[in-house]
Scaffold this active site. Structure first.
Site, PDB file in Angstrom:
ATOM      1  N   ASP A 154      -8.674   3.102   1.174  1.00 57.48           N
ATOM      2  CA  ASP A 154      -7.709   3.494   2.195  1.00 57.48           C
ATOM      3  C   ASP A 154      -8.456   4.083   3.393  1.00 57.48           C
ATOM      4  O   ASP A 154      -9.112   5.104   3.264  1.00 57.48           O
ATOM      5  CB  ASP A 154      -6.736   4.517   1.623  1.00 57.48           C
ATOM      6  CG  ASP A 154      -5.576   4.826   2.541  1.00 57.48           C
ATOM      7  OD1 ASP A 154      -5.609   4.416   3.721  1.00 57.48           O
ATOM      8  OD2 ASP A 154      -4.628   5.487   2.083  1.00 57.48           O
ATOM      9  N   ARG A 191      -3.369  -0.743   5.371  1.00 55.05           N
ATOM     10  CA  ARG A 191      -3.882  -1.865   4.597  1.00 55.05           C
ATOM     11  C   ARG A 191      -2.886  -3.009   4.445  1.00 55.05           C
ATOM     12  O   ARG A 191      -3.246  -4.176   4.639  1.00 55.05           O
ATOM     13  CB  ARG A 191      -4.357  -1.395   3.222  1.00 55.05           C
ATOM     14  CG  ARG A 191      -5.542  -0.464   3.295  1.00 55.05           C
ATOM     15  CD  ARG A 191      -5.863   0.167   1.966  1.00 55.05           C
ATOM     16  NE  ARG A 191      -4.770   1.064   1.585  1.00 55.05           N
ATOM     17  CZ  ARG A 191      -4.662   1.650   0.400  1.00 55.05           C
ATOM     18  NH1 ARG A 191      -5.578   1.422  -0.520  1.00 55.05           N
ATOM     19  NH2 ARG A 191      -3.664   2.471   0.151  1.00 55.05           N
ATOM     20  N   CYS A 215       0.874  -1.170   0.000  1.00 53.68           N
ATOM     21  CA  CYS A 215       0.000   0.000   0.000  1.00 53.68           C
ATOM     22  C   CYS A 215       0.915   1.225   0.000  1.00 53.68           C
ATOM     23  O   CYS A 215       2.107   1.110  -0.251  1.00 53.68           O
ATOM     24  CB  CYS A 215      -0.990  -0.014   1.157  1.00 53.68           C
ATOM     25  SG  CYS A 215      -0.289   0.168   2.798  1.00 53.68           S
TER      26      CYS A 215
END
Length: 166
Positions: free
Chosen positions: A130, A21, A15
């Site tokens: 996100d 994440r 990420c």
């Protein structure tokens, strides 16, 4: 570092900052793999250098912990050229980071590159949202998406091993 040349899958999650994440995905895949007896090496990185050496976001740690998974020991690092050789599979958590991964991929890289949600039938090509600028609820929704994908990924890797394509 890892063994992309063996029959054991080695998965890297990517990420932006490696604090939300991708560490959640690292923890989720380790857990999903353990549940089905799959041997797999798992790590996570960011495309940016914002959080090198830092632990995951406290909200990510809390949500993972609520699901019985400890990601507090994950330390943020940035994607390197060696990652393309050390891992059999590199999974981006979103399309922007996918573009960043592909832009950095060396010609001699051997890792297969895909989006994490490519492992979930009907969600191919989708990004994991996100949660960084959101609240705990957004982190929980993110966890559910990642966990579903990691369970699907574990099943595919158990079936196809290092030859798994996404």
């Amino acid at each position: 570092m890892l063994q992309a040349s063996t029959n054991k899958p080695a998965v890297l999650f990517v990420c932006l900052g490696n604090i939300c994440r991708s560490p959640m995905a690292e923890g989720a895949l380790k857990s999903a793999a353990a549940k089905i007896g799959l041997e797999v090496s798992v790590d996570s990185v960011g495309t940016a250098n914002y959080h090198i050496g830092q632990a995951p976001d406290p909200r990510a740690i809390a949500v993972a912990r609520a699901h019985g998974i400890d990601i507090g020991g994950v330390i943020g690092r940035q994607l390197t050229e060696m990652d393309f050789l050390d891992f059999t599979h590199i999974f981006a958590l979103d399309t922007a980071n996918m573009a960043g991964i592909k832009a950095r991929a060396p010609r001699h890289g051997t890792a297969r590159i895909a989006l994490l949600l490519d492992s979930v039938e009907g969600r191919e090509g989708e990004s994991v949202p996100d949660p960084y600028y959101g609240d705990t609820e957004e982190f929980e929704r993110c966890w559910k998406t990642i966990d579903e994908a990691c369970h699907a990924l574990a099943r595919t890797l158990a079936r196809d091993g290092v030859n798994a394509r996404f």
